[in-house]
Design a protein around this motif. Structure first.
Motif, PDB file in Angstrom:
ATOM      1  N   MET A   1       3.551   0.687   1.993  1.00 58.56           N
ATOM      2  CA  MET A   1       3.109   1.225   0.697  1.00 58.56           C
ATOM      3  C   MET A   1       3.312   2.741   0.641  1.00 58.56           C
ATOM      4  O   MET A   1       3.384   3.421   1.658  1.00 58.56           O
ATOM      5  CB  MET A   1       1.640   0.891   0.469  1.00 58.56           C
ATOM      6  CG  MET A   1       1.384  -0.542   0.058  1.00 58.56           C
ATOM      7  SD  MET A   1       2.035  -0.962  -1.597  1.00 58.56           S
ATOM      8  CE  MET A   1       0.790  -0.206  -2.655  1.00 58.56           C
ATOM      9  N   GLY A   2       3.351   3.248  -0.584  1.00 54.34           N
ATOM     10  CA  GLY A   2       3.429   4.688  -0.808  1.00 54.34           C
ATOM     11  C   GLY A   2       4.745   5.301  -0.397  1.00 54.34           C
ATOM     12  O   GLY A   2       4.800   6.487  -0.056  1.00 54.34           O
TER      13      GLY A   2
ATOM     14  N   ASP B   1       8.598   6.802  -1.016  1.00 60.03           N
ATOM     15  CA  ASP B   1       8.870   7.957  -1.875  1.00 60.03           C
ATOM     16  C   ASP B   1       9.481   7.606  -3.222  1.00 60.03           C
ATOM     17  O   ASP B   1       9.043   8.121  -4.253  1.00 60.03           O
ATOM     18  CB  ASP B   1       9.774   8.948  -1.124  1.00 60.03           C
ATOM     19  CG  ASP B   1       9.089   9.492   0.108  1.00 60.03           C
ATOM     20  OD1 ASP B   1       8.142  10.274  -0.054  1.00 60.03           O
ATOM     21  OD2 ASP B   1       9.469   9.112   1.220  1.00 60.03           O
TER      22      ASP B   1
ATOM     23  N   GLN C   1       0.213  -3.729  -5.175  1.00 61.03           N
ATOM     24  CA  GLN C   1      -1.105  -3.098  -5.282  1.00 61.03           C
ATOM     25  C   GLN C   1      -2.222  -4.131  -5.173  1.00 61.03           C
ATOM     26  O   GLN C   1      -3.264  -3.865  -4.556  1.00 61.03           O
ATOM     27  CB  GLN C   1      -1.168  -2.301  -6.588  1.00 61.03           C
ATOM     28  CG  GLN C   1      -0.315  -1.049  -6.498  1.00 61.03           C
ATOM     29  CD  GLN C   1       0.242  -0.523  -7.813  1.00 61.03           C
ATOM     30  OE1 GLN C   1       1.110   0.339  -7.820  1.00 61.03           O
ATOM     31  NE2 GLN C   1      -0.226  -1.054  -8.935  1.00 61.03           N
TER      32      GLN C   1
ATOM     33  N   THR D   1      -2.417  -5.163  -1.359  1.00 64.02           N
ATOM     34  CA  THR D   1      -2.871  -4.157  -0.392  1.00 64.02           C
ATOM     35  C   THR D   1      -4.135  -3.424  -0.796  1.00 64.02           C
ATOM     36  O   THR D   1      -4.792  -2.816   0.053  1.00 64.02           O
ATOM     37  CB  THR D   1      -1.773  -3.108  -0.148  1.00 64.02           C
ATOM     38  OG1 THR D   1      -1.544  -2.379  -1.372  1.00 64.02           O
ATOM     39  CG2 THR D   1      -0.473  -3.768   0.293  1.00 64.02           C
TER      40      THR D   1
ATOM     41  N   GLU E   1      -3.984  -0.785  -2.414  1.00 66.75           N
ATOM     42  CA  GLU E   1      -3.579   0.623  -2.417  1.00 66.75           C
ATOM     43  C   GLU E   1      -2.796   0.941  -3.695  1.00 66.75           C
ATOM     44  O   GLU E   1      -2.197   0.073  -4.321  1.00 66.75           O
ATOM     45  CB  GLU E   1      -2.708   0.926  -1.202  1.00 66.75           C
ATOM     46  CG  GLU E   1      -3.395   0.701   0.135  1.00 66.75           C
ATOM     47  CD  GLU E   1      -2.453   0.936   1.307  1.00 66.75           C
ATOM     48  OE1 GLU E   1      -1.539   1.773   1.174  1.00 66.75           O
ATOM     49  OE2 GLU E   1      -2.616   0.269   2.341  1.00 66.75           O
ATOM     50  N   PHE E   2      -2.800   2.219  -4.082  1.00 78.78           N
ATOM     51  CA  PHE E   2      -2.079   2.683  -5.266  1.00 78.78           C
ATOM     52  C   PHE E   2      -1.586   4.103  -5.008  1.00 78.78           C
ATOM     53  O   PHE E   2      -2.327   4.912  -4.450  1.00 78.78           O
ATOM     54  CB  PHE E   2      -2.999   2.664  -6.490  1.00 78.78           C
ATOM     55  CG  PHE E   2      -2.381   3.246  -7.737  1.00 78.78           C
ATOM     56  CD1 PHE E   2      -1.557   2.468  -8.532  1.00 78.78           C
ATOM     57  CD2 PHE E   2      -2.608   4.568  -8.090  1.00 78.78           C
ATOM     58  CE1 PHE E   2      -0.987   2.997  -9.680  1.00 78.78           C
ATOM     59  CE2 PHE E   2      -2.032   5.106  -9.223  1.00 78.78           C
ATOM     60  CZ  PHE E   2      -1.222   4.308 -10.023  1.00 78.78           C
ATOM     61  N   PRO E   3      -0.347   4.410  -5.375  1.00 78.06           N
ATOM     62  CA  PRO E   3       0.663   3.545  -5.984  1.00 78.06           C
ATOM     63  C   PRO E   3       1.571   2.916  -4.924  1.00 78.06           C
ATOM     64  O   PRO E   3       1.545   3.311  -3.756  1.00 78.06           O
ATOM     65  CB  PRO E   3       1.458   4.524  -6.842  1.00 78.06           C
ATOM     66  CG  PRO E   3       1.443   5.796  -6.030  1.00 78.06           C
ATOM     67  CD  PRO E   3       0.098   5.830  -5.346  1.00 78.06           C
ATOM     68  N   MET E   4       2.383   1.961  -5.365  1.00 80.91           N
ATOM     69  CA  MET E   4       3.368   1.386  -4.463  1.00 80.91           C
ATOM     70  C   MET E   4       4.399   2.435  -4.069  1.00 80.91           C
ATOM     71  O   MET E   4       4.796   2.532  -2.912  1.00 80.91           O
ATOM     72  CB  MET E   4       4.063   0.203  -5.126  1.00 80.91           C
ATOM     73  CG  MET E   4       5.120  -0.471  -4.242  1.00 80.91           C
ATOM     74  SD  MET E   4       5.984  -1.785  -5.128  1.00 80.91           S
ATOM     75  CE  MET E   4       7.028  -2.437  -3.815  1.00 80.91           C
ATOM     76  N   ALA E   5       4.865   3.221  -5.051  1.00 77.12           N
ATOM     77  CA  ALA E   5       5.855   4.272  -4.802  1.00 77.12           C
ATOM     78  C   ALA E   5       5.377   5.576  -5.413  1.00 77.12           C
ATOM     79  O   ALA E   5       4.696   5.578  -6.445  1.00 77.12           O
ATOM     80  CB  ALA E   5       7.208   3.879  -5.379  1.00 77.12           C
ATOM     81  N   LYS E   6       5.757   6.680  -4.792  1.00 76.68           N
ATOM     82  CA  LYS E   6       5.349   7.995  -5.306  1.00 76.68           C
ATOM     83  C   LYS E   6       6.086   8.348  -6.589  1.00 76.68           C
ATOM     84  O   LYS E   6       5.562   9.104  -7.419  1.00 76.68           O
ATOM     85  CB  LYS E   6       5.608   9.061  -4.244  1.00 76.68           C
ATOM     86  CG  LYS E   6       4.754   8.909  -2.997  1.00 76.68           C
ATOM     87  CD  LYS E   6       5.146   9.928  -1.935  1.00 76.68           C
ATOM     88  CE  LYS E   6       4.369   9.705  -0.644  1.00 76.68           C
ATOM     89  NZ  LYS E   6       4.832  10.601   0.447  1.00 76.68           N
TER      90      LYS E   6
END
Length: 409
Positions: free
Chosen positions: A238-239, A241, A262, A265, A267-272
């Motif tokens: 996750m996360g 770039d 998301q 997991t 978590e947020f975000p999947m990509a920056k």
């Protein structure tokens, strides 16, 4: 699945600056600071036809991203998929009386040849949907078991309401999403769905279509979006770039993929950053396989067009712009390539250090390749008009154009 061979990237003195790029999710420019290893996932082809100029324009944009990051002395972890089982592929194979797997392998091989000819840097992992199925099934089961997915007549759907961040990639309202979902592979009008926008995670086996063991899901095949999620999470986490692709992937593909990841997991975000390339038209309409209005890279190469000229034609347009392919676009690129090669073939020339910095600055500023080309044009014009006394300058220019723009002079 293997990728294609990498062309050597010449080393340049000094280094470039961090990339500032447009993020679809925020609607503005963001400066990325990836750390020692930059991570990027770019959605690949569905291999039921040859690589066209629209594909090439998209992959050219993300090749520039790699080159900017390499110039900052970072490593790049680049992952790309191949959707080697999907409805369009199966429909084309049935129409032409071909084996779907053989068709996918044939067109994927041609794609590799085109990418090699265009000097696109290959991904570290190049993963087909079929080979990713063992990793996809557990994710779908997890989503189902946590209440983020549900079954409908044997198929499994993701519930978009399970992700509180759903909608933040594309920024579209529900009405616009519903229209695009119907146009781009979704089934918003299917009765029984909890939300018309809910995308399919696992399609139960259909008669006459390929299927795989889905453990508790039963036999079937994966939906489009979960394919990329499984591959990205497995290799990048996750996360990462940049999530990249054409602008037509912002919704539903990247929106749905982000929500899948998301929800899985927490978590947020999947990509920056969500980075999208513009569309290329031919005769006034978006170039697409479904319309058949295509200019194929392989056909241009067979006709004797230098791949470096094709690449210059792509670089002449900003990656986010929609533009139209014409014979004049190609003629201009061929002429530019000839001027550049003539200029660097001379034994000396005007100093080139400032030019290298101009190219670096242009590309770091939202991949402004047209500005970089104009800077090289100015150096070339000075070379043509009065030459110079710097014996190393032509070599510096040649290496910079290769390293940063992917054009071999």
């Amino acid at each position: 699945m293997h990728a294609w061979p990498a062309s050597e990237v010449p080393a340049l003195p000094g280094q470039g600056r961090d990339l500032r790029i447009h993020d679809t999710a925020t609607g503005g420019l963001v400066t990325l600071d990836p750390g020692p290893v930059a991570r990027i996932y770019v959605c690949g082809i569905t291999p039921y036809d040859a690589t066209h100029i629209g594909h090439a324009a998209t992959y050219n944009a993300f090749d520039l991203v790699q080159r900017v990051w390499l110039d900052t002395k970072r490593q790049v972890h680049y992952v790309q998929n191949v959707t080697d089982v999907d409805d369009p592929l199966l429909e084309r194979a049935q129409r032409d009386g071909l084996d779907w797997a053989a068709l996918a392998e044939k067109e994927t091989a041609l794609f590799r040849e085109d990418m090699t000819a265009l000097r696109m840097l290959p991904p570290r992992q190049y993963i087909g949907a079929v080979e990713a199925i063992p990793g996809i099934v557990p994710l779908v089961e997890r989503l189902r078991d946590m209440g983020a997915a549900y079954e409908l007549e044997g198929d499994v759907y993701f519930s978009v309401e399970s992700d509180p961040h759903f909608g933040k990639v594309s920024g579209l309202d529900a009405a616009a999403m519903r229209l695009l979902s119907a146009e781009r592979g979704g089934d918003p009008d299917r009765p029984g769905k909890k939300n018309p926008l809910d995308p399919m995670l696992w399609m139960a086996a259909r008669e006459g279509e390929p299927s795989w063991d889905g453990a508790s899901l039963g036999r079937g095949r994966p939906g489009w979006h979960i394919e990329c999620v499984a591959i990205a999470l497995d290799h990048l986490g996750m996360g990462f770039d940049i999530q990249g692709g054409g602008s037509d992937l912002a919704f539903p593909h990247h929106e749905m993929g982000a929500s899948h990841a998301q929800a899985l997991t927490g978590e947020f975000p999947m990509a920056k950053a969500y980075v999208h390339a513009g569309m290329v038209a031919l005769d006034g309409e978006k170039m697409s396989k479904s319309k058949g209005n295509l200019v194929f890279v392989s056909k241009l190469r067979r006709d004797g067009v230098d791949p470096a000229a094709i690449r210059l034609a792509l670089l002449a347009h900003h990656y986010r712009a929609d533009w139209e392919w014409t014979d004049q676009v190609l003629r201009d690129a061929v002429a530019r390539l000839g001027r550049w090669r003539a200029a660097v073939s001379r034994p000396d020339g005007p100093p080139a250090e400032a030019l290298v910095q101009e190219i670096r600055e242009a590309l770091a500023d939202d991949l402004d390749a047209p500005a970089a080309l104009i800077a090289v044009d100015r150096w070339t014009a000075r070379q043509e008009q009065s030459g110079g006394t710097d014996e190393g300058a032509p070599g510096v220019v040649s290496r910079a154009v290769d390293a940063l723009l992917g054009v071999a002079l």
